[in-house]
Motif scaffolding. Sequence first.
Motif, mmCIF file in Angstrom:
data_model
loop_
_atom_site.group_PDB
_atom_site.id
_atom_site.type_symbol
_atom_site.label_atom_id
_atom_site.label_comp_id
_atom_site.label_asym_id
_atom_site.label_seq_id
_atom_site.Cartn_x
_atom_site.Cartn_y
_atom_site.Cartn_z
ATOM 1 N N THR A 65 33.640 -8.295 -13.173
ATOM 2 C CA THR A 65 32.824 -8.720 -14.308
ATOM 3 C C THR A 65 31.935 -9.888 -13.901
ATOM 4 N N GLN A 88 33.330 -5.690 -19.502
ATOM 5 C CA GLN A 88 33.167 -4.988 -18.239
ATOM 6 C C GLN A 88 31.736 -5.187 -17.727
ATOM 7 N N GLY A 89 31.541 -4.982 -16.440
ATOM 8 C CA GLY A 89 30.193 -5.092 -15.891
ATOM 9 C C GLY A 89 29.637 -6.497 -16.054
ATOM 10 N N LYS A 115 28.393 0.987 -18.517
ATOM 11 C CA LYS A 115 28.637 0.176 -17.321
ATOM 12 C C LYS A 115 28.772 -1.297 -17.639
ATOM 13 N N HIS A 116 28.007 -1.788 -18.634
ATOM 14 C CA HIS A 116 27.959 -3.213 -18.921
ATOM 15 C C HIS A 116 28.374 -3.512 -20.355
#
Length: 266
Positions: free
Chosen positions: A134, A111-112, A68-69
């Motif tokens: 983001t 991302q994330g 996710k991050h």
Amino acid sequence: MLSDDLPVEVEVEVEVEVEVEDGVALLEMRRPPANHFDEALIGRVVEAAKGLDDDPACRVIILASQGKHFCAGADFGGGDFAVDHVAAAERLYRRAAELFDVRTPMIAAVQGTAVGGGLGLACAADFRVAEASTRFVANFARLGFHQGFGVSVTLPEIVGRQAAADMLLTGRRVGGDEALRLRLADRLAEPGLLRVTARALAAEIAGSAPLAVRSIRATLRQGLAERVRAALDHELAEQRIHWATKDSAEGIAASLARRVPVFTGE
């Protein structure tokens, strides 16, 4: 019962994977969902990137991550940092400094969230590609301690002194659209097209003369590695002081408990 003569197969988790195609290397961190780092993970990233420096098939590196991050920085709730902040940071920064010795252009596909040291990791790259969703977060002051991972040098180098001060002193989240305006993000991808957009930028760079690209990059980053190493020494010295304070203990505890910290200046 297993015989002593039979080998025991042990499954080893691969935390860094590299794929090279059409001059572009995808260097992927695999500690989902948050990709918290430590000396071991950053060391693997460094060694992989240095190996790509010597690979004639690689002209550009995309630094990416599973989950996710992009990277949530150090994990103060577990691992080495939970045991001894100072010792863990000292080992981590020694390896992190080597990222600035890498000779190949690097693009971070973010991302994330890129938070704390994760922001520092993204800022070690030459370019950052993000999405509107983001979030870039320099949350060090909200945790009660001085910034680290060379952010003292890299963040103002990228966004300017005032914008860096804003991010560092408030600890607020900077979304993708604002990051693009600040030039913290160099490209903003449509949802779901982060790596496609990063690869398109990488392909443009890979299409230029490789000897010229490395030479130009070296000129533009001249002295950066030395400045970052000096900053890392200073950052660690300040963090050593702050990690002994009540405010730091409160900031870290509040973050782990997902509550608002109450600082007293002690």
